[in-house]
Design an enzyme around this catalytic site. Structure first.
Site, PDB file in Angstrom:
ATOM      1  N   THR A 169      81.601 -32.241  80.742  1.00  0.00           N
ATOM      2  CA  THR A 169      81.357 -30.850  80.372  1.00  0.00           C
ATOM      3  C   THR A 169      79.924 -30.703  79.877  1.00  0.00           C
ATOM      4  OG1 THR A 169      82.023 -31.152  78.062  1.00  0.00           O
ATOM      5  CG2 THR A 169      83.764 -30.612  79.653  1.00  0.00           C
ATOM      6  N   SER A 199      82.234 -22.136  79.372  1.00  0.00           N
ATOM      7  CA  SER A 199      81.958 -23.278  80.236  1.00  0.00           C
ATOM      8  C   SER A 199      82.928 -24.417  79.927  1.00  0.00           C
ATOM      9  CB  SER A 199      80.508 -23.763  80.041  1.00  0.00           C
ATOM     10  OG  SER A 199      80.316 -24.206  78.708  1.00  0.00           O
ATOM     11  N   TYR A 251      81.999 -34.055  63.912  1.00  0.00           N
ATOM     12  CA  TYR A 251      82.881 -33.558  64.971  1.00  0.00           C
ATOM     13  C   TYR A 251      84.235 -34.266  64.904  1.00  0.00           C
ATOM     14  CZ  TYR A 251      84.326 -32.335  69.755  1.00  0.00           C
ATOM     15  OH  TYR A 251      85.000 -31.863  70.855  1.00  0.00           O
ATOM     16  N   LYS A 281      88.049 -32.876  63.870  1.00  0.00           N
ATOM     17  CA  LYS A 281      89.182 -33.020  64.782  1.00  0.00           C
ATOM     18  C   LYS A 281      90.339 -33.757  64.113  1.00  0.00           C
ATOM     19  CE  LYS A 281      87.234 -30.880  68.183  1.00  0.00           C
ATOM     20  NZ  LYS A 281      87.741 -29.577  68.672  1.00  0.00           N
ATOM     21  N   SER A 309      90.087 -34.137  69.938  1.00  0.00           N
ATOM     22  CA  SER A 309      89.314 -35.187  70.596  1.00  0.00           C
ATOM     23  C   SER A 309      89.885 -36.539  70.212  1.00  0.00           C
ATOM     24  CB  SER A 309      87.848 -35.110  70.168  1.00  0.00           C
ATOM     25  OG  SER A 309      87.142 -36.281  70.507  1.00  0.00           O
TER      26      SER A 309
END
Length: 308
Positions: A230, A51, A197, A201, A171
């Site tokens: 998303t 996705s 996260y 990154k 990101s």
């Protein structure tokens, strides 16, 4: 677009990361780059392809003629994705591969089953757990998914990638974090998924030039997609999504630079961080700067963690 305006969009974040930045910048991009059918006869691998950005990346690569291997954690949940892609690109070849990239043993099994040259390996798979979670090998999950698994897969496929390209999807959130040299597994302090996260990154971006030197002449790049709508963003940051929804890019817009890096005929310098088809700075804040010694220290940690 002038370089001054492009830089202004980038530094002010909100205009540059949203659909406005994409709309303004894309007006100056040549319509024939990447060229139609530029990936015909070439195999590409996209992780996290069920996705969002991964699915959009797969569609973009297929549009250019590539055979696309969709790497997903659960192949049984990919039927609708595959149906959508085949409906949009009926002549393209899509192959569904099951592999949890956070599981180093699964990565080894997957790599052992691949053969032939790979033109592009896209590390797109991502997670943002709400609490500290460990991979099957005991590594913090964002580190395992975004760094350790991709590094191992890239190393195992190096013979397949001699003339290929490797792209890590990072990101812009990494700009807020310094390299976690002393605590890459986030064992200390209060765990926050968004922080973990962004830290992972930051590691991706910091290790990109190191990996590029290690794997030369294979082209290595990291990019960030801006703010794209998303399922992952909606699930992980619902408040942010609701506040910025009118400004968010489509998945295809977010994936544009990934597809371009994989397909352009331009000769690009390896080991850089990209956004909207331009090399971007890796730091905006003095407090996030790291030294070469710190990068090498973390590189050594990651090598040991995956057994390179």
């Amino acid at each position: 677009m002038s370089r001054v305006l492009d830089t202004l969009l980038d530094r002010t974040v909100v205009p540059g990361y949203t659909r406005l930045g994409y709309s303004l910048r894309s007006r100056s991009w040549p319509a024939d780059d990447p060229a139609p059918n530029s990936l015909t006869g070439k195999t590409t691998v996209v992780t996290g392809a069920r996705s969002g950005l991964g699915k959009a990346t797969a569609a973009g690569l297929a549009r250019l003629g590539a055979t696309v291997r969709l790497v997903v954690r659960d192949a049984d949940r990919t039927a609708s994705t595959l149906a959508d892609l085949r409906r949009e690109h009926p002549t393209a070849e899509f192959i569904v591969d099951e592999c949890d990239v956070s599981d180093l043993d699964a990565v080894r099994r997957y790599a052992a089953g691949l053969s032939g040259p790979i033109h592009a390996l896209i590390h797109n798979a991502g997670v943002m757990p709400s609490r500290r979670t460990q991979s099957p090998q005991g590594h913090e999950l964002t580190l395992a998914t975004h760094v350790l698994g991709p590094l191992l897969l890239t190393d195992l496929l190096r013979e397949h990638l001699k003339d290929g390209r490797v792209v890590f999807v990072a990101s812009g959130g990494m700009y807020t974090q310094r390299l976690p040299v002393d605590d890459p597994e986030f064992r200390n302090g209060t765990y926050r998924g968004a922080t973990a996260y962004a830290r992972s990154k930051r590691i991706q971006v910091a290790l990109t030039p190191v990996l590029a030197a290690e794997l030369a002449p294979t082209f290595i790049a990291t990019m960030h997609p801006g703010w794209s709508q998303t399922p992952g963003l909606t699930d992980s940051l619902p408040l942010f999504t609701n506040l910025t929804r009118p400004l968010l890019r489509t998945p295809a817009q977010g994936a544009d630079t990934t597809v371009w890096l994989a397909a352009t005929n331009r000769t690009l310098p390896t080991g850089n961080f990209w956004h909207d088809r331009q090399i971007r700075p890796t730091h905006y804040l003095p407090r996030t700067q790291e030294s070469e010694a710190q990068r090498q220290h973390l590189w050594a940690y990651c090598q040991g963690a995956v057994g390179l």
